[in-house]
Design a protein around this motif. Sequence first.
Motif, mmCIF file in Angstrom:
data_model
loop_
_atom_site.group_PDB
_atom_site.id
_atom_site.type_symbol
_atom_site.label_atom_id
_atom_site.label_comp_id
_atom_site.label_asym_id
_atom_site.label_seq_id
_atom_site.Cartn_x
_atom_site.Cartn_y
_atom_site.Cartn_z
ATOM 1 N N GLU A 15 0.827 -1.211 0.000
ATOM 2 C CA GLU A 15 0.000 0.000 0.000
ATOM 3 C C GLU A 15 0.859 1.258 0.000
ATOM 4 O OE1 GLU A 15 -2.349 -0.641 3.460
ATOM 5 O OE2 GLU A 15 -3.498 -2.283 2.556
ATOM 6 N N TYR A 16 1.924 1.255 0.775
ATOM 7 C CA TYR A 16 2.821 2.408 0.814
ATOM 8 C C TYR A 16 3.471 2.639 -0.547
ATOM 9 C CZ TYR A 16 6.689 5.378 2.537
ATOM 10 O OH TYR A 16 7.590 6.388 2.742
ATOM 11 N N SER A 17 3.766 1.550 -1.263
ATOM 12 C CA SER A 17 4.388 1.681 -2.566
ATOM 13 C C SER A 17 3.477 2.412 -3.546
ATOM 14 C CB SER A 17 4.754 0.301 -3.125
ATOM 15 O OG SER A 17 5.637 0.425 -4.221
ATOM 16 N N VAL A 18 2.150 2.286 -3.375
ATOM 17 C CA VAL A 18 1.218 3.007 -4.253
ATOM 18 C C VAL A 18 1.389 4.509 -4.061
ATOM 19 C CG1 VAL A 18 -1.193 3.354 -4.901
ATOM 20 C CG2 VAL A 18 -0.408 1.084 -4.180
ATOM 21 N N LEU A 19 1.517 4.961 -2.822
ATOM 22 C CA LEU A 19 1.729 6.382 -2.563
ATOM 23 C C LEU A 19 3.007 6.868 -3.238
ATOM 24 C CD1 LEU A 19 1.229 8.332 0.705
ATOM 25 C CD2 LEU A 19 3.432 8.444 -0.430
ATOM 26 N N LEU A 20 4.075 6.112 -3.107
ATOM 27 C CA LEU A 20 5.346 6.523 -3.698
ATOM 28 C C LEU A 20 5.275 6.528 -5.221
ATOM 29 C CD1 LEU A 20 7.736 4.557 -1.333
ATOM 30 C CD2 LEU A 20 7.365 7.022 -1.364
ATOM 31 N N THR A 21 4.579 5.570 -5.792
ATOM 32 C CA THR A 21 4.440 5.516 -7.243
ATOM 33 C C THR A 21 3.589 6.671 -7.753
ATOM 34 O OG1 THR A 21 4.626 3.099 -7.173
ATOM 35 C CG2 THR A 21 3.684 4.051 -9.167
ATOM 36 N N THR A 22 2.648 7.127 -6.934
ATOM 37 C CA THR A 22 1.742 8.197 -7.333
ATOM 38 C C THR A 22 2.406 9.570 -7.243
ATOM 39 O OG1 THR A 22 -0.137 6.911 -6.551
ATOM 40 C CG2 THR A 22 -0.491 9.259 -6.865
ATOM 41 N N GLY A 23 3.091 9.841 -6.151
ATOM 42 C CA GLY A 23 3.594 11.184 -5.907
ATOM 43 C C GLY A 23 5.064 11.398 -6.219
ATOM 44 N N TYR A 24 5.776 10.323 -6.506
ATOM 45 C CA TYR A 24 7.222 10.407 -6.700
ATOM 46 C C TYR A 24 7.609 9.603 -7.936
ATOM 47 C CZ TYR A 24 6.752 11.744 -1.782
ATOM 48 O OH TYR A 24 6.368 12.348 -0.615
ATOM 49 N N GLU A 25 8.893 9.538 -8.222
ATOM 50 C CA GLU A 25 9.363 8.794 -9.380
ATOM 51 C C GLU A 25 9.627 7.320 -9.067
ATOM 52 O OE1 GLU A 25 12.740 10.654 -11.235
ATOM 53 O OE2 GLU A 25 11.953 12.664 -10.878
ATOM 54 N N GLY A 26 9.619 6.955 -7.775
ATOM 55 C CA GLY A 26 10.053 5.617 -7.389
ATOM 56 C C GLY A 26 8.933 4.721 -6.929
ATOM 57 N N CYS A 27 9.252 3.875 -5.954
ATOM 58 C CA CYS A 27 8.317 2.912 -5.376
ATOM 59 C C CYS A 27 9.035 2.278 -4.182
ATOM 60 C CB CYS A 27 7.927 1.840 -6.394
ATOM 61 S SG CYS A 27 9.326 0.828 -6.971
ATOM 62 N N CYS A 28 8.355 1.357 -3.500
ATOM 63 C CA CYS A 28 9.039 0.572 -2.476
ATOM 64 C C CYS A 28 9.812 -0.540 -3.163
ATOM 65 C CB CYS A 28 8.037 -0.023 -1.491
ATOM 66 S SG CYS A 28 7.294 1.177 -0.383
ATOM 67 N N TYR A 29 11.113 -0.386 -3.256
ATOM 68 C CA TYR A 29 11.925 -1.441 -3.860
ATOM 69 C C TYR A 29 12.048 -2.596 -2.876
ATOM 70 C CZ TYR A 29 13.131 2.104 -7.289
ATOM 71 O OH TYR A 29 13.055 3.063 -8.274
ATOM 72 N N SER A 30 11.716 -3.777 -3.338
ATOM 73 C CA SER A 30 11.782 -4.940 -2.459
ATOM 74 C C SER A 30 13.230 -5.265 -2.118
ATOM 75 C CB SER A 30 11.129 -6.146 -3.136
ATOM 76 O OG SER A 30 11.948 -6.637 -4.184
ATOM 77 N N PHE A 31 13.398 -6.187 -1.159
ATOM 78 C CA PHE A 31 14.756 -6.587 -0.817
ATOM 79 C C PHE A 31 15.468 -7.188 -2.018
ATOM 80 C CE2 PHE A 31 17.711 -9.951 0.584
ATOM 81 C CZ PHE A 31 18.685 -9.133 1.110
ATOM 82 N N GLU A 32 14.776 -8.010 -2.798
ATOM 83 C CA GLU A 32 15.425 -8.608 -3.964
ATOM 84 C C GLU A 32 15.747 -7.550 -5.019
ATOM 85 O OE1 GLU A 32 16.718 -11.387 -4.136
ATOM 86 O OE2 GLU A 32 15.782 -12.545 -2.544
ATOM 87 N N ASP A 33 14.884 -6.527 -5.170
ATOM 88 C CA ASP A 33 15.219 -5.408 -6.055
ATOM 89 C C ASP A 33 16.521 -4.750 -5.620
ATOM 90 O OD1 ASP A 33 12.828 -5.687 -7.506
ATOM 91 O OD2 ASP A 33 11.757 -4.237 -6.252
ATOM 92 N N MET A 34 16.622 -4.458 -4.314
ATOM 93 C CA MET A 34 17.803 -3.781 -3.806
ATOM 94 C C MET A 34 19.030 -4.668 -3.898
ATOM 95 S SD MET A 34 16.872 -0.756 -3.214
ATOM 96 C CE MET A 34 18.605 -0.436 -2.941
ATOM 97 N N ARG A 35 18.875 -5.950 -3.612
ATOM 98 C CA ARG A 35 20.025 -6.847 -3.694
ATOM 99 C C ARG A 35 20.605 -6.857 -5.116
ATOM 100 N NH1 ARG A 35 20.774 -12.124 -1.192
ATOM 101 N NH2 ARG A 35 18.521 -12.490 -1.138
ATOM 102 N N THR A 36 19.720 -6.926 -6.110
ATOM 103 C CA THR A 36 20.177 -6.938 -7.501
ATOM 104 C C THR A 36 20.926 -5.661 -7.843
ATOM 105 O OG1 THR A 36 18.371 -8.389 -8.189
ATOM 106 C CG2 THR A 36 19.418 -7.062 -9.897
ATOM 107 N N MET A 37 20.367 -4.502 -7.464
ATOM 108 C CA MET A 37 21.013 -3.239 -7.803
ATOM 109 C C MET A 37 22.318 -3.055 -7.037
ATOM 110 S SD MET A 37 17.880 -0.529 -8.465
ATOM 111 C CE MET A 37 16.904 -0.858 -7.006
#
Length: 362
Positions: A313-335
Motif C-alpha cells: 500500500e505504501y508503494s502506491v503512494l510513492l508511485t503516485t507522488g514520486y518517481e520511485g516505489c518501495c523497492y523490495s529486498f530482492e530489487d535492492m540486492r540486484t542493484m
Amino acid sequence: MQSSAASSSAALVSKGSPDGPDRAPNIAQIIRWRDSSYAADLYIAAVSWLDLFTYLDGHPVTEEELRVHFSLRERPTRTMLRLFESWGLITKEAGRLHATAASVRYLSGNSPDSVASYIATMKYKPSVRELYEILRDGGADTWHIERGVTKSWDALMQTDEFADLNTRGMEERGRVFAPHLAALLDCTNDSSVLDVGGGSGVYSAYLLMRYPALTATILERPPVDQLARRCLTDRNLYPDRAQVIAGDMFVNPLPRDATLHLYSHVLHNWGSDKVRLLLNKSYDALRSGGRLAIFSCHPDDRGGHPSPAAEAEYSVLLTTGYEGCCYSFEDMRTMLEDAGFKQIDYHKSICNRSLVVARKAT
C-alpha cells in the motif's frame, strides 16, 4: 540516551491496538493511514477503468502481456500487481498472473455475484482518474499546489515553502524511526557517516548521539541544507560533530572520506536508473571495506512470497507522488550487486520499514 529514546518509540508502536478493548491506534496504524492513502484509488482504477479481473478471469497472462494489452507502464504496473498479490486478488504461478477465486467471484463481469459496477461508481473521482493516468503514462506530476496546476515533488522541493513543510514532516517521521535505525545499524567501527539527501539530519543525529566517536556530513540541496543546519544546531551537534554540504546528490561528486553512506527514506523517491546512479557513486566514493546503509520500506520477497499488504500500500503512494516505489529486498540486492557491493544483509524495523546494509569489498 538512545536506549531510552528507542524504548519510548517502541512503546508507541506496541501500546494500543485498533482491535484492543480501548481501540486506541498505535503509531504503526497512525502512519499506515497516511502511507496507504492511495491504495484504494488504485484498486478502484483497476476495477473500473481497466476491468482487470474480467480480463484475468480464466485467462492467466504474463506481466508483459498484461501491460501490452492495457498499454500500461512498467513501474506503476509492478506496484499494482504487488498490491493485489498482497490483498489476495491475484497470484503468480510459473510466471503467469491468475485471478483468485475471490476476485473472480466479486470483481469479474462474468460472475453473477460481481460488485464491479458498485466499485466503478467511484471511477470519476479525481484521484482515481489520476491513478489510471499514472498507469498509462507513468508520470508523477501529481502535486496540486492550486486548482488546475500540478508539479512534481522534485520541483516543489526547490521552493522555500514546500521544502520547509516537507522537511519538518520528515523530521517528525524521523523522530519515530531514527532511534530504531540507530539500534539496528552498528557504527562501533565507523568514524564518519555521509547522510545523502539527509533532510533535517535527524537520522544522523541519532547515530551521533549513540556513537560519541562518530561524525556526520549531511548532503542536501538548497533550501533544505539551511533547515538541516538549524535542526542540527538545535540538537547541539552543528558544527562540532555534524557538517552540512549544499549540493545535488545526482550532480555533485560525493565526499570520499566517509566509512559509511546512509540513504534513509531517500532511494524510494526515485526511479531505478537514478537509484543505480547513486549506488554507483557511493561505491566509487567509499573506501575499501566501507558500508552502505539503506533505511526504507523494502518488502521482503525472499522465496517469492507476496509483499505484506501495508508495504504494498505504501508503494502506491510513492508511485503516485514520486518517481520511485518501495523497492523490495530482492530489487535492492540486484542493484547493489550490480554496483559491486557484497555481504548484503536485511534487518526488519518498525512500521513496515527495514534496513539493508551492504559492504564494498576490501
